[in-house]
Design an enzyme around this catalytic site. Structure first.
Site, short mmCIF file in Angstrom:
data_model
loop_
_atom_site.label_atom_id
_atom_site.label_comp_id
_atom_site.label_asym_id
_atom_site.label_seq_id
_atom_site.Cartn_x
_atom_site.Cartn_y
_atom_site.Cartn_z
N HIS A 131 -5.67 -68.45 73.67
CA HIS A 131 -4.86 -68.95 74.79
C HIS A 131 -4.39 -70.40 74.57
O HIS A 131 -3.22 -70.72 74.64
CB HIS A 131 -5.68 -68.89 76.08
CG HIS A 131 -6.20 -67.53 76.41
ND1 HIS A 131 -5.38 -66.51 76.82
CD2 HIS A 131 -7.46 -67.03 76.38
CE1 HIS A 131 -6.13 -65.42 77.05
NE2 HIS A 131 -7.38 -65.71 76.79
C1 BDR Z 1 -8.24 -70.04 79.68
O1 BDR Z 1 -9.53 -70.00 80.26
C2 BDR Z 1 -10.49 -70.50 79.37
O2 BDR Z 1 -11.60 -69.67 79.33
C3 BDR Z 1 -9.81 -70.67 78.04
O3 BDR Z 1 -10.33 -71.80 77.36
C4 BDR Z 1 -8.37 -70.84 78.39
O4 BDR Z 1 -8.08 -72.21 78.65
C5 BDR Z 1 -7.75 -68.63 79.51
O5 BDR Z 1 -7.70 -67.98 80.75
#
Ligand code: BDR
Ligand code: CA
Length: 309
Positions: free
Chosen positions: A238
């Site tokens: 992500h």
């Molecule tokens: C986001 O949530 C976190 O767990 C990850 O680091 C990312 O920023 C994804 O939904």
């Protein structure tokens, strides 16, 4: 080419670590400060992780701690994804000490010293630190070139059916960013789900470099379970998508949208409400990253991480 000055706010976090390494290895950007928020795990661990991740690169970028809770409530962590220590159990050498002060103050100081429309803010965690900046000093939005956020979803969320993790954890702070007047770019789950890390990418990273950072990144990638949403084919990178947008925007298509976030206490809390089609109320305020060239993205990440020690 003059590198773009950026501040990265993060909650490492397995995918935050990869994003930080991508940023620190990329000559297109100049990382001035790394600020840290709680989120994936508690602030004590995210701060230690950010210090260690930056320290492993040998670069002297200040790392500043910030908020350990959201504006209105405690954070709900994601240790079930990132492990109890936030890095999938990987223990890195301790990094340099945190720089003095608090994240929102450090960001405000950097923005005050910046020319108009010059500083890019990249948010990879709950929006608390960044939201505080513009709640306290809204005029600083004039000095922002772009706020790039990994947050939200046009489709389904990953914490609730409505909400993505970062948006869920501080919707009020996120809404401050969406309405602050600075250009906002959203790397939502819709695009970050396309950055699916598969075994072939881990093998390619290991083949590209035996350096400490690349090896740590490969170990982190190995530690994260494949996601159910991907049919267990891989896990999503992500946060590196937000950095990749700044470093290599040609990897993305995008659309201008109107975006707000549901701050109610109901089942929609944390849902980003994104309109691509000019429906009411039409107030375009954000850029939505739509399609990702996933092969190009992983080639970039691997090539850049291989540059690090
Ligand atoms: C986001 O949530 C976190 O767990 C990850 O680091 C990312 O920023 C994804 O939904
Ligand atoms: Ca994150």
């Amino acid at each position: 080419m003059t590198p773009r000055p950026v501040i990265i706010d993060c909650d490492p976090g397995t995918d935050d670590a990869i994003a930080l390494w991508l940023a620190l290895a990329s000559p297109e950007i100049d990382v001035r400060v790394v600020t840290v928020v709680g989120g994936n795990v508690g602030l004590a661990a995210t701060l230690a992780n950010a210090r260690a991740v930056v320290g492993l690169t040998g670069k002297t970028v200040p790392v500043v701690g910030g908020s350990g809770r959201a504006l209105l409530a405690p954070f709900e962590d994601a240790a079930y994804v990132h492990g109890d220590n936030g890095l999938g159990g990987l223990i890195l050498p301790e990094g340099p000490p945190a720089a003095p002060g608090l994240a929102a103050d450090a960001i405000r100081g950097a923005l005050r010293a910046a020319p108009p429309r010059s500083m890019t803010l990249i948010g990879l965690g709950p929006a608390t630190n960044l939201g505080l900046v513009f709640a306290i000093e809204p005029a600083l939005a004039d000095n922002v070139a772009e706020i790039v956020l990994m947050t939200g979803a046009l489709g389904e969320g990953n914490v609730t059916p409505s909400a993505e993790f970062n948006a869920w954890n501080d919707p009020e702070a996120l809404d401050i960013l969406l309405t602050c007047g600075a250009p906002v770019t959203l790397a939502t789950l819709d695009v970050t789900n396309q950055a699916l890390c598969r075994p072939k990418h881990i093998a390619a990273l290991r083949a590209a470099s035996r350096g400490a950072c690349a090896s740590a990144a490969a170990t982190i990638w190995d530690s994260v379970a494949p996601s159910r949403r991907s049919g267990e084919e891989g896990h999503e990178q992500h946060d590196a998508c937000a950095v990749a947008w700044v470093v290599a925007p040609h990897l993305f298509t995008h659309a201008e949208v109107a975006a707000r976030v549901d701050c109610s206490q109901g089942i929609g809390r944390g849902r980003t409400v994104i309109d691509r089609w000019g429906r009411k109320p039409r107030v375009p305020n954000a850029r939505f990253l739509d399609r990702l060239d996933a092969d190009g993205f992983f080639a970039l990440v691997i090539e850049r991480l291989a540059r690090l020690p």
